[in-house]
Design an enzyme around this catalytic site. Structure first.
Site, PDB file in Angstrom:
ATOM      1  N   GLY A 106       0.831  -1.215   0.000  1.00  0.00           N
ATOM      2  CA  GLY A 106       0.000   0.000   0.000  1.00  0.00           C
ATOM      3  C   GLY A 106       0.857   1.254   0.000  1.00  0.00           C
ATOM      4  N   PHE A 107       0.195   2.379   0.066  1.00  0.00           N
ATOM      5  CA  PHE A 107       0.876   3.685   0.096  1.00  0.00           C
ATOM      6  C   PHE A 107       1.849   3.751   1.282  1.00  0.00           C
ATOM      7  CE2 PHE A 107      -0.135   8.117   1.899  1.00  0.00           C
ATOM      8  CZ  PHE A 107       0.985   8.711   1.339  1.00  0.00           C
ATOM      9  N   ASN A 125      -2.868  -8.440  -0.070  1.00  0.00           N
ATOM     10  CA  ASN A 125      -3.729  -9.107  -1.060  1.00  0.00           C
ATOM     11  C   ASN A 125      -4.111  -8.168  -2.198  1.00  0.00           C
ATOM     12  OD1 ASN A 125      -5.531  -7.425   0.153  1.00  0.00           O
ATOM     13  ND2 ASN A 125      -7.088  -8.974   0.590  1.00  0.00           N
ATOM     14  N   GLY A 175      -4.008  -1.949  -2.697  1.00  0.00           N
ATOM     15  CA  GLY A 175      -2.603  -1.644  -2.961  1.00  0.00           C
ATOM     16  C   GLY A 175      -2.207  -2.066  -4.366  1.00  0.00           C
ATOM     17  N   ASP A 225      -4.425 -12.745   2.117  1.00  0.00           N
ATOM     18  CA  ASP A 225      -5.449 -11.995   2.835  1.00  0.00           C
ATOM     19  C   ASP A 225      -5.211 -12.230   4.323  1.00  0.00           C
ATOM     20  OD1 ASP A 225      -7.703 -11.060   4.096  1.00  0.00           O
ATOM     21  OD2 ASP A 225      -9.130 -12.003   2.716  1.00  0.00           O
ATOM     22  N   TYR A 266     -15.038   1.594   9.242  1.00  0.00           N
ATOM     23  CA  TYR A 266     -13.604   1.877   9.397  1.00  0.00           C
ATOM     24  C   TYR A 266     -13.308   2.283  10.846  1.00  0.00           C
ATOM     25  CZ  TYR A 266      -9.049   4.094   8.368  1.00  0.00           C
ATOM     26  OH  TYR A 266      -7.721   4.453   8.341  1.00  0.00           O
ATOM     27  N   LYS A 302     -11.155   0.066  13.587  1.00  0.00           N
ATOM     28  CA  LYS A 302      -9.892   0.521  14.176  1.00  0.00           C
ATOM     29  C   LYS A 302      -9.992   0.624  15.698  1.00  0.00           C
ATOM     30  CE  LYS A 302      -7.266   1.136  10.485  1.00  0.00           C
ATOM     31  NZ  LYS A 302      -5.978   0.462  10.277  1.00  0.00           N
ATOM     32  N   TYR A 318      -4.241  -8.118  24.106  1.00  0.00           N
ATOM     33  CA  TYR A 318      -3.097  -9.028  23.927  1.00  0.00           C
ATOM     34  C   TYR A 318      -1.909  -8.562  24.762  1.00  0.00           C
ATOM     35  CZ  TYR A 318      -4.573 -12.455  20.448  1.00  0.00           C
ATOM     36  OH  TYR A 318      -5.172 -13.515  19.818  1.00  0.00           O
ATOM     37  N   ARG A 353      -8.879  10.356  -1.842  1.00  0.00           N
ATOM     38  CA  ARG A 353      -8.628  11.280  -0.733  1.00  0.00           C
ATOM     39  C   ARG A 353      -8.350  12.668  -1.294  1.00  0.00           C
ATOM     40  NH1 ARG A 353      -5.256   7.059   3.050  1.00  0.00           N
ATOM     41  NH2 ARG A 353      -4.752   6.156   1.026  1.00  0.00           N
TER      42      ARG A 353
HETATM   43  P1  NAD Z   1      -3.605   1.770   1.202  1.00  0.00           P
HETATM   44  O1  NAD Z   1      -4.983   1.402   0.788  1.00  0.00           O
HETATM   45  O2  NAD Z   1      -2.690   2.372   0.206  1.00  0.00           O
HETATM   46  O3  NAD Z   1      -2.854   0.522   1.815  1.00  0.00           O
HETATM   47  C1  NAD Z   1      -3.495  -0.516   2.507  1.00  0.00           C
HETATM   48  C2  NAD Z   1      -2.898  -1.825   2.033  1.00  0.00           C
HETATM   49  O4  NAD Z   1      -3.502  -2.893   2.773  1.00  0.00           O
HETATM   50  C3  NAD Z   1      -3.181  -2.099   0.544  1.00  0.00           C
HETATM   51  O5  NAD Z   1      -1.989  -2.474  -0.104  1.00  0.00           O
HETATM   52  C4  NAD Z   1      -4.197  -3.248   0.576  1.00  0.00           C
HETATM   53  O6  NAD Z   1      -4.142  -4.045  -0.567  1.00  0.00           O
HETATM   54  C5  NAD Z   1      -3.803  -3.955   1.859  1.00  0.00           C
HETATM   55  N1  NAD Z   1      -4.877  -4.759   2.434  1.00  0.00           N
HETATM   56  C6  NAD Z   1      -6.128  -4.372   2.767  1.00  0.00           C
HETATM   57  N2  NAD Z   1      -6.832  -5.400   3.266  1.00  0.00           N
HETATM   58  C7  NAD Z   1      -5.989  -6.468   3.277  1.00  0.00           C
HETATM   59  C8  NAD Z   1      -6.118  -7.813   3.684  1.00  0.00           C
HETATM   60  N3  NAD Z   1      -7.268  -8.296   4.208  1.00  0.00           N
HETATM   61  N4  NAD Z   1      -5.054  -8.636   3.581  1.00  0.00           N
HETATM   62  C9  NAD Z   1      -3.882  -8.181   3.074  1.00  0.00           C
HETATM   63  N5  NAD Z   1      -3.696  -6.906   2.658  1.00  0.00           N
HETATM   64  C10 NAD Z   1      -4.749  -6.067   2.757  1.00  0.00           C
HETATM   65  O7  NAD Z   1      -3.782   2.732   2.466  1.00  0.00           O
HETATM   66  P2  NAD Z   1      -2.679   3.525   3.319  1.00  0.00           P
HETATM   67  O8  NAD Z   1      -3.000   4.955   3.257  1.00  0.00           O
HETATM   68  O9  NAD Z   1      -1.324   3.068   2.971  1.00  0.00           O
HETATM   69  O10 NAD Z   1      -3.025   3.031   4.794  1.00  0.00           O
HETATM   70  C11 NAD Z   1      -2.241   2.061   5.457  1.00  0.00           C
HETATM   71  C12 NAD Z   1      -2.700   1.927   6.895  1.00  0.00           C
HETATM   72  O11 NAD Z   1      -2.560   3.165   7.579  1.00  0.00           O
HETATM   73  C13 NAD Z   1      -4.162   1.507   7.042  1.00  0.00           C
HETATM   74  O12 NAD Z   1      -4.275   0.591   8.108  1.00  0.00           O
HETATM   75  C14 NAD Z   1      -4.851   2.802   7.360  1.00  0.00           C
HETATM   76  O13 NAD Z   1      -6.024   2.582   8.109  1.00  0.00           O
HETATM   77  C15 NAD Z   1      -3.795   3.541   8.159  1.00  0.00           C
HETATM   78  N6  NAD Z   1      -3.995   4.996   8.091  1.00  0.00           N
HETATM   79  C16 NAD Z   1      -3.629   5.706   6.972  1.00  0.00           C
HETATM   80  C17 NAD Z   1      -3.847   7.073   6.934  1.00  0.00           C
HETATM   81  C18 NAD Z   1      -3.411   7.909   5.769  1.00  0.00           C
HETATM   82  O14 NAD Z   1      -3.607   9.134   5.810  1.00  0.00           O
HETATM   83  N7  NAD Z   1      -2.825   7.375   4.728  1.00  0.00           N
HETATM   84  C19 NAD Z   1      -4.435   7.721   8.022  1.00  0.00           C
HETATM   85  C20 NAD Z   1      -4.816   6.962   9.119  1.00  0.00           C
HETATM   86  C21 NAD Z   1      -4.568   5.600   9.160  1.00  0.00           C
HETATM   87  N1  UDP Z   2     -12.876  16.111   0.326  1.00  0.00           N
HETATM   88  C1  UDP Z   2     -13.173  17.101  -0.607  1.00  0.00           C
HETATM   89  N2  UDP Z   2     -13.015  16.796  -1.934  1.00  0.00           N
HETATM   90  C2  UDP Z   2     -12.561  15.597  -2.368  1.00  0.00           C
HETATM   91  C3  UDP Z   2     -12.234  14.609  -1.418  1.00  0.00           C
HETATM   92  C4  UDP Z   2     -12.416  14.903  -0.086  1.00  0.00           C
HETATM   93  O1  UDP Z   2     -13.575  18.217  -0.260  1.00  0.00           O
HETATM   94  O2  UDP Z   2     -12.428  15.421  -3.586  1.00  0.00           O
HETATM   95  C5  UDP Z   2     -13.001  16.440   1.756  1.00  0.00           C
HETATM   96  C6  UDP Z   2     -13.727  15.407   2.608  1.00  0.00           C
HETATM   97  O3  UDP Z   2     -15.123  15.661   2.603  1.00  0.00           O
HETATM   98  C7  UDP Z   2     -13.097  15.636   3.967  1.00  0.00           C
HETATM   99  C8  UDP Z   2     -11.670  16.080   3.641  1.00  0.00           C
HETATM  100  O4  UDP Z   2     -11.710  16.506   2.278  1.00  0.00           O
HETATM  101  O5  UDP Z   2     -13.752  16.678   4.634  1.00  0.00           O
HETATM  102  C9  UDP Z   2     -10.642  14.984   3.800  1.00  0.00           C
HETATM  103  O6  UDP Z   2     -11.114  13.866   3.074  1.00  0.00           O
HETATM  104  P1  UDP Z   2     -10.229  12.573   2.849  1.00  0.00           P
HETATM  105  O7  UDP Z   2     -11.077  11.587   2.135  1.00  0.00           O
HETATM  106  O8  UDP Z   2      -8.929  12.962   2.231  1.00  0.00           O
HETATM  107  O9  UDP Z   2      -9.854  12.064   4.308  1.00  0.00           O
HETATM  108  P2  UDP Z   2     -10.717  11.862   5.653  1.00  0.00           P
HETATM  109  O10 UDP Z   2     -12.137  12.269   5.432  1.00  0.00           O
HETATM  110  O11 UDP Z   2     -10.581  10.424   5.929  1.00  0.00           O
HETATM  111  O12 UDP Z   2     -10.057  12.741   6.637  1.00  0.00           O
END
Ligand code: NAD
Ligand code: UDP
Length: 312
Positions: free
Chosen positions: A10-11, A32, A36, A56, A145, A149, A159, A186
């Site tokens: 993922g990211f 999985n 990603g 998964d 979500y 979490k 745990y 996003r």
């Molecule tokens: P992302 O979607 O890019 O990455 C998530 C990865 O998890 C993907 O590669 C996806 O394929 C994998 N995945 C999902 N379900 C799976 C499963 N059942 N088995 C195996 N792999 C699985 O998102 P991200 O932004 O990189 O987020 C990564 C983590 O950080 C997440 O847990 C997310 O909740 C948390 N997080 C991210 C942000 C953010 O701003 N990017 C903010 C808060 C929390």
């Molecule tokens: N948002 C927006 N335009 C878009 C996508 C999101 O104005 O094209 C807004 C969304 O309603 C939220 C904020 O931007 O208030 C952040 O959204 P994002 O999906 O990035 O993250 P999260 O809501 O999980 O903080």
């Protein structure tokens, strides 16, 4: 060390992988590909210090050999993803966390949970310190979500208390940067991709809701330090500089130029009105501070998206 990173394609998981490898550790990525992409880790192919397992993690899984850390990052994270994948999101937050904790317990490894500012819901306390219990609608569409979490945090603490697993929990605030998908949904990636394509930027609601955006290299540094620290209570990592979505749109226009405009769309249900991390604890215990201001992070992210989608 040899660490397992779930969500490793993922990211954030792929950047975290790069960080561990850069410090001489070995990484096993598990993913999985539900949200990603193999492209995020394609540059690691053939390296002796990197392995990848397509799996998964909501289904029990094992990893051969010694493991020193299990970092659980697997979960859909963008609202458009988890709204489209509600059951998968609940499963990876519950079963996936449980299975990852079991792996850590079996290996005697440290467990690290990627939690989120969404545990605070639509916060009534501002900025949000770790001691705030949150304001979440448990039956709204975002609950798949948020509650997954919150459960993941609860099972992690259980745990730790009852099984002696050494745990860490990070609460991540909105993070952006290269390797986000152009259609990730996003706000930062949407605005940049729309502006590059000369399309109007889609502002949801009146655009006065706020978020605090952290550039990915800052976040990864904070996570890396937290993993190696003794801090075993949930810890906020994010950039506390807060913007309205209209201010973000202006900042994107400054970087990309042109006569970009905005187009208003309905506000999603239960969209939090404000969000800003209180990072007093991260500063004091990790000596960590975000270094990349939004203007600079937007330039770097725009360079990346220009390479992916083209545009001005
Ligand atoms: P992302 O979607 O890019 O990455 C998530 C990865 O998890 C993907 O590669 C996806 O394929 C994998 N995945 C999902 N379900 C799976 C499963 N059942 N088995 C195996 N792999 C699985 O998102 P991200 O932004 O990189 O987020 C990564 C983590 O950080 C997440 O847990 C997310 O909740 C948390 N997080 C991210 C942000 C953010 O701003 N990017 C903010 C808060 C929390
Ligand atoms: N948002 C927006 N335009 C878009 C996508 C999101 O104005 O094209 C807004 C969304 O309603 C939220 C904020 O931007 O208030 C952040 O959204 P994002 O999906 O990035 O993250 P999260 O809501 O999980 O903080």
């Amino acid at each position: 060390m040899r660490v397992v990173i779930t969500g490793g394609a993922g990211f954030l998981g792929s950047h975290l992988t790069d960080r561990f490898l850069a410090d001489g550790h070995r990484v096993v990525g598990v993913d999985n590909f539900i949200t990603g992409s193999a492209d995020n880790v394609a540059h690691l192919a053939g390296r002796a210090d990197y392995e990848f397992i397509e799996q998964d993690v909501s289904i029990p899984f094992d990893v051969d050999g010694d493991v020193d850390g299990v970092l659980h990052f697997a979960s859909p994270a963008s609202p458009i993803d988890y709204l489209e994948l509600p059951i998968e999101t609940l499963k990876v937050g519950s079963y996936g966390t449980h299975n990852s904790l079991e792996l850590a317990r079996a290996k005697g490894a440290r467990f690290f949970l990627a939690s989120t500012s969404e545990v605070y819901g639509d916060p009534e306390v501002h900025p949000q310190p770790e001691t705030y219990w949150g304001h979440v609608n448990s039956v709204g569409p975002r609950s798949v979500y948020d509650e997954a979490k919150r459960y993941a945090e609860a099972v992690t603490m259980a745990y730790r208390r009852t099984c002696g697993v050494d745990t860490r929990i990070v609460r991540i605030f909105n993070t952006y940067g290269p390797r986000m998908r152009p259609n990730d949904g996003r706000v930062v990636s949407n605005f940049i991709v729309q502006a590059l394509r000369g399309e109007p930027m889609t502002v949801y609601g009146n655009g006065l809701q706020t978020r605090s955006f952290c550039y990915v290299s800052d976040l990864i540094e904070g996570i890396y330090r937290l993993f190696h620290s003794d801090r075993d209570e949930p810890t906020n990592i994010g950039n506390p500089v807060e913007f309205t979505m209209l201010e973000l749109a202006e900042a994107v226009i400054k970087v990309i130029g042109g006569n970009a405009s905005v187009e208003y769309r309905p506000l999603p249900i239960d969209d939090p009105r404000q969000r800003q991390p209180d990072i007093t604890i991260a500063r004091a215990t990790l000596g960590w501070e975000p270094l990349v201001p939004l203007a600079e992070g937007l330039v770097r992210t725009t360079d990346y998206f220009r390479g992916v989608v083209g545009g001005r």
